[in-house]
Design an enzyme around this catalytic site. Sequence first.
Site: not given
Ligand code: PEP
Length: 916
Positions: A126, A117, A864, A884, A488, A47, A128, A797, A372
């Site tokens: 809101g 303020r 994954c 990825y 609010h 502010k 303080m 992975s 702001r």
């Molecule tokens: C994991 O372990 O991260 C995975 C992707 O396999 P799951 O969750 O099926 O054990």
Amino acid sequence: MKTRRPAKPAAKARPAARGSRAARRVYFFGAGKADGTAGMKDLLGGKGANLAEMTNLGVPVPPGFTISTAECHEYTKAGGRISAALKKDALAALAKVEKLIGMTFGNASNPLLVSVRSGARASMPGMMDTILNLGLNQKTVKGLAASADGRFAYDSFRRFIQMYADVVLNVPRERFESRLEALKEARGKHLDTELGADDWEQLVHEYLDLVLKETGKAFPQDPHEQLWGAIGAVFRSWNNERAIRYRRLNDIPESWGTAVNVQAMVFGNMGDDCATGVAFTRDPSTGENTFYGEYLKNAQGEDVVAGIRTPQPINKRARRKDQAHLPTLEEEMPSAYRELVRIYKGLEKHYRDMQDIEFTIQRGKLWMLQTRNGKRTVRAAVKIAVDMARERLITREQAVQRVDPRALDQLLHPTLDPRAVKKVVARGLPASPGAAVGNVVFNADEAEARAKAGEKVILVRIETSPEDIHGMHAAEGILTARGGMTSHAAVVARGMGKCCVAGCGQILIDYAKGEMRIEGHVVAAGDPITIDGSTGEVMLGSVPTVTPELGGEFSELMKWADQFRKLRVRTNADTPNDAKIARQFGAEGIGLCRTEHMFFEPNRILAVREMILASDLPKRRRALDKLLPMQRGDFTEIFRAMEGLPVTIRLLDPPLHEFLPHEDDEIREVAANLGTNAAEVRAKIDSLKEFNPMLGHRGCRLGITFPEIYAMQVRAIVEAACEVAQSGVRVQPEIMVPLVAHVGELSRLRKLIEDEIAGVLAEHKGVKVKPTIGTMIEVPRAALVAEAIARYADFFSFGTNDLTQMTYALSRDDAGKFLSYYQESGILEDDPFVSIDEEGVGALIRIGVENGRKTRRDLKVGICGEHGGDPKSVKFCARVGLDYVSCSPYRVPVARLAAAQAALEAGAAKPKVRGR
Ligand code: PEP
Ligand code: MG
């Protein structure tokens, strides 16, 4: 005493820091000149920095000064004492304000009044405290009455006493409110506006008595004492319970502290040529480029936000249906409106972002009290970012960085199914879009408790206040009986991206009974309702919801994000349907297809059980022969849905007992099919039980002990791939082995898989299918011996779900028992199941990637586990050089955006394209 600094070379020495910025306690602003700038939020708070910036821009801002955030710490360190040095600097700045305004603080005939303020680096709406009209006492009120009018002066005084007593002296506000109610009743009046000067004067006396009674001390009459009291209270409010809670929810560090802004008062409540309002330079719900706001004539700022009176629309475009009869600011005060438009446009251009502004019109003159960057829904955030890039206000890079990937999630979530039968029983204001279904709760604590227990709840309140924040956070949506679009509830819900219907006057809430009445219906706590924050509709029961269509600005922003990111984004999908959804969201492949889910289908589970419980190989083969065509069918459809994109299929992973029957008739059915008896099947089931179901005989160990299971799956994958390839669609199958801990496991299974692939391909001469073989890294040991494992893997992975469990010796379900304590006490910053932490799982990933690539420079590496859809983790993955991330279909856009931001943060994004 000053500490001596080490001597510096003369050439670099600077003149003594007289008046230097770093040393200042107080920053003045007024009449076109300010000590601070917008870039000084750390010291001035949001502010204060913006008041300074607006002043420098020549915007009409009432003069004042900002006490720096550093003083907040000094105050706390000194045990709640304002230092003499700060008092001296504040008084000097106050004298400048007096000179500019031509009024004197505490002067009986021409008193300067100020507001005090809070203002932290990040906006904490809101949370303080604020005190208005400071400087009034029994003498100055007379001066104000003479220069303005008596009614206004005594009304201002009673507001001041109430605020000051509440904030500084800890006298509960309700005590004052009940006195006001009693006075109105005695006078036979309903509205505050019906009370006259004498009434307010009498109330002032009552309030002063009340303070004496409650605190044992007279209300401070000395304006300076009032000022120090107020400044101290604002500093202390940094550590009040609701501020602490808000900080925790919003990742705001305690160390920031709050600044204090002391500013000359301007009044929107001096008569009908006065007004006060709040506005957004673009629509904060939709992002539409239209000036949007509300105001109240003859009112003070708090009246607009408190939702006590129904505000009027600022212009015709901001007018809702229920406001059709209300005149707009544009109509009522055209010249002030024109000035406001000129200023808002300038501010938006200057800040290059949508602004949330507060203004007051005093006797026809416009004053800006705040600007702001405005809070907005995700939908609005996306539209505003894209529009501003197109308007060349910002670059595409900036547009991509403007949207919080975590918030994007809300955009991708369902809205009401337009075809659903719904029983609309009431209508409020569409305060924050999206739909929410849940059971009614009437207080915030209960909302939090029930949500923690897994229940979906809608928080229903007459109106919300900052004390309700935790309940609002926990609820699916918020419904209030009172309050406007800037109440609010509305403002906070939009910030949270939570659905909210506000100001629904048709509901009558009885907190004591735990029920509400809506047009003849009684809805009790625990009953399900549905609310639609885009239309304001309130419905009884649970109405079905649907996934939104994503086009327009959303796809544009995603397109830009894709140009900047380096990390690829895949999805975890087990069914063709999931695969299709994920592709619509931009998935570039499947990073994990869990095959076991396919085994649970009702028409397959019997064959799966036969396969597991078979007493010899021929019986197992017979069962596997039944499963083969089913698996092949699954994979064929998935390959088709992915149209040539890579598909990682994981071989069977869970411990076998998960598939086994528990009920007697199921056991008998399996026994009959296997030509054996129930007792024998039961004995086999017992022998397969794992002591710890997360560990043991699962993952690749199944492939080692029952090679024919994996062989069947590999055959199904490769046959499906050949079938699809023969139909002219490209396929990229990637076969993944789970839970490898020892290189020997993978080397043996790789051989098995390669043999099976060779067998199938020999049956499909000339078909171009080249499956790759890789492994999950989800056991800490595997990360440590990645160099060896990579000899047998085309790709890695990271299965961070298992990896987190094993690294922390903790299951996801048990984590809740102590994790919040760990986070609160600072042992862990984040929940390790949500975000990858650099020292724990993150360290293993780093080791795994580095060591794996020592063996194979081109080793493809992904993730994954659930972390693949968490923006913080995605950024980590980008930093350690993963190829990825793979996440659930709905989180694909989240990951795409986070990946783009990671690339931009690393300064690696090319090409640099200016907004068009
Ligand atoms: C994991 O372990 O991260 C995975 C992707 O396999 P799951 O969750 O099926 O054990
Ligand atoms: Mg796993």
